[in-house]
Structure formats: structure tokens, C-alpha cells
Design an enzyme around this catalytic site. Structure first.
Site, PDB file in Angstrom:
ATOM      1  CE  LYS A  47      -4.362  -1.511   1.996  1.00 17.57           C
ATOM      2  NZ  LYS A  47      -5.315  -1.356   3.096  1.00 17.57           N
ATOM      3  CG  ASN A  68      -7.919   1.139  -0.587  1.00 20.99           C
ATOM      4  OD1 ASN A  68      -8.102   2.091  -1.355  1.00 20.99           O
ATOM      5  ND2 ASN A  68      -8.874   0.667   0.181  1.00 20.99           N
ATOM      6  N   GLY A 107      -5.871   3.573  17.990  1.00 25.44           N
ATOM      7  CA  GLY A 107      -5.140   2.958  16.886  1.00 25.44           C
ATOM      8  C   GLY A 107      -4.780   3.954  15.805  1.00 25.44           C
ATOM      9  N   GLY A 109      -2.792   2.606  12.881  1.00 23.35           N
ATOM     10  CA  GLY A 109      -2.160   1.772  11.867  1.00 23.35           C
ATOM     11  C   GLY A 109      -2.797   2.099  10.517  1.00 23.35           C
ATOM     12  N   GLY A 110      -2.897   1.104   9.651  1.00 28.06           N
ATOM     13  CA  GLY A 110      -3.442   1.335   8.320  1.00 28.06           C
ATOM     14  C   GLY A 110      -4.873   1.853   8.344  1.00 28.06           C
ATOM     15  CB  ALA A 111      -7.989   0.403   9.711  1.00 31.43           C
TER      16      ALA A 111
END
Ligand code: NAD
Length: 268
Positions: A47, A68, A107, A109-111
Site C-alpha cells: 500500500k 488501496n 489505533g 495503523g493502516g485503518a
């Protein structure tokens, strides 16, 4: 999801999966042009690696620093990220609008990054991000900096270990989102919030996890009487629908896909 939606709408597209490593990524991206594919999705670990291989980046993908979805317009490849728009659309599907409101999110991270940047870009007013001191802490710092510099949202980063701050920030938020994956395997049955008094009834509690369909966090929120409690299924469907629209110009029949693929399984 995509092939069923193409068939339902009678569109002459096919969605195929290829195993691409970091090493084969440049040739794979070039093949999108060579074979005149309409586009692709990209999963981890490519990604971020794909960024320099593309011709253009959507402004939010640039801020997120990850892609994405790729769209090929006559050999010109543009990168998008649809996880954040999928999250906002999942709320809109429930007639919920968090623009102008405060969000607390765990969080980065990616999400988490996609959700944080998109929500700030779309007009969330204030954001409190909680993270543990792992390899994503620097990413959380980067997200806060980008949001404060490039959007009208005021973002702050907190250590998740500071439970007083965690409770206080959730208390005056319109939405609490968990983007950590705590609640799915191998952490199924666990939640970062275990005390229902963290929540108030008229807020939104959103877990990005979609397997299991009901996470421990959602149970705690339900116990608190929270009105709007969601898993990540709507976000997952809508991130796909956003990509579908970028490629085909058509709306994905999301309700049809949900019924067909996700409502009869044993994940609830
Ligand atoms: P990631 O590894 O990039 O980020 C994980 C984040 O969780 C990091 O911020 C990390 O610090 C935090 N974290 C990990 N373990 C923790 C713990 N024990 N306590 C507190 N924080 C912890 O992962 P990701 O790709 O961002 O995925 C996270 C979750 O989001 C997964 O459950 C994934 O299934 C889900 N997800 C859902 C969708 C959707 O469409 N619904 C899309 C992408 C990801």
C-alpha cells in the site's frame, strides 16, 4: 464482492487476485498499463510501496501516505484510499454525520490512519487519538501533525496507558472508534474499554472489526445503552463500493452484496 456486483449490473468487468511481492510490484503496476486494466486494489505490504510508481495521487491518499485503489485512465494511474471514505459512508448509510463533532479513536495503523485523515478532511472538528507505544506510535504522531497542518480539525495524541485521559476524551465525544483489531482473533473477547461508564447513550461506538460480528467492545457499548453501535462490515462494504464507483462510475448494489455474501454466514 466485485464480481457479484459486476454480474448484478451486467458490467463487462472481472476482478482477479494476484500475489505480488515488493520485488514484483513495479512490473505488476506497469502491467496495469500494458494490459489496459481499469485498475486494481492493493493490499499490504504494497500500500505504501506503490506510491512512487503511480502518476497521480488523490489528495487524501497523499495525506494518508497509502493507496488501496488504483484507477487507470488511458495509461495514467491515480492512487486513492477508500478505507476512510468507506468509514464515513458507513455512518452516512445510518443517517449519522460526525462533521463538526469530536471523535476519539484508538489505533493509528493502516485503518486508523485512513479513518483519522478522512474524518478530519471531511470536517470532524476535534480528534483525540490514543495509541500504544509500538511501531505505529510515530505514525500516530505524523497523523496528528498532518491533520493539524492541513485540515481545520484539532488533533491530539495520547498514550493509551493514560486511562483517565481515555475516559475523559471519550466522555465528550460524539463517536468512539476502535481501529486496533483488539476484539478479533487472536484477541477475540478482549476490548480496550471494559467499563460501560466510559460511554454515553447518544454517542456512536464503532469497531472496525467485522469478524466476529459482535465484539466485546460492542457488548460493553450495548450494556451502556449506547444507541449507535457498529461493527466494521459497513465500512468494509463501502470501501469496496467506493473503489467500484471509481472504476465503473456506477454505485455498487451494496444491500444486494450484503445479503448475498455477508448476512447468511456464521460470523455473527
Ligand atoms: P495495523 O497493524 O496497521 O494497526 C494496528 C493498530 O492497533 C496500531 O495502532 C496498534 O498500535 C494498535 N494495536 C495493536 N494491538 C493493540 C493492543 N493490544 N492494544 C492496543 N492497541 C493495539 O492494522 P490495520 O490494518 O489498521 O487493522 C486494524 C483493524 O482494522 C483490524 O481488525 C482490521 O480487520 C480492521 N480493518 C477493518 C477494515 C474495514 O473495512 N472494516 C479495513 C481495514 C482494517
Amino acid at each position: 464482492m466485485h464480481n457479484n456486483a459486476f454480474a448484478k449490473l451486467g458490467l463487462n468487468f472481472a476482478y482477479l487476485a494476484f500475489e505480488i511481492t515488493n520485488d514484483t510490484l513495479p512490473a505488476a503496476v506497469q502491467s496495469i498499463r500494458t494490459l489496459d486494466m481499469r485498475g486494481s486494489n492493493i493490499s499490504m505490504p504494497n500500500k505504501q510501496k506503490i506510491l512512487p510508481l503511480l502518476d497521480k495521487l488523490d489528495p487524501v491518499a497523499k495525506m494518508v501516505g497509502a493507496v488501496n485503489t488504483v484507477v487507470n485512465d488511458n495509461g495514467v494511474l491515480t492512487g486513492y484510499t477508500t478505507d476512510g471514505t468507506g468509514f464515513m459512508k458507513a455512518l452516512a448509510d445510518e443517517n449519522l454525520d460526525i462533521r463538526g463533532e469530536k471523535m476519539t479513536i484508538a489505533g493509528a495503523g493502516g485503518a486508523g490512519t485512513a479513518i483519522e485523515i478522512q474524518a478530519a478532511y471531511d470536517g470532524v472538528k476535534e480528534m483525540s487519538i490514543f495509541n500504544i507505544h509500538d511501531q505505529t506510535w510515530e505514525n500516530a504522531e505524523r497523523n496528528v501533525k498532518i491533520i493539524n497542518e492541513q485540515t481545520d480539525c484539532k488533533a491530539q495524541l495520547f498514550d493509551l496507558a493514560d486511562q483517565d485521559a481515555f475516559k475523559r476524551e471519550i466522555a465528550d465525544s460524539a463517536i468512539y472508534c476502535d481501529s486496533t483489531g483488539v476484539g478479533m482473533k487472536p484477541l477475540e473477547g478482549k476490548s480496550l474499554v471494559n467499563d460501560p461508564s466510559f460511554f454515553h447513550k447518544d454517542m456512536i461506538v464503532f469497531d472496525t472489526v467485522y469478524a466476529p460480528r459482535t465484539t466485546k467492545l460492542m457488548e460493553v457499548a450495548q450494556e451502556a445503552g449506547v444507541e449507535h453501535v457498529f461493527n466494521g462490515l459497513g465500512m468494509m462494504l463501502e470501501q469496496g463500493a467506493e473503489a467500484f464507483k471509481l472504476w465503473t462510475g456506477k454505485e455498487m448494489p451494496v444491500d444486494y452484496i450484503r445479503d448475498l455474501l455477508f448476512d447468511q454466514d456464521d460470523q455473527k
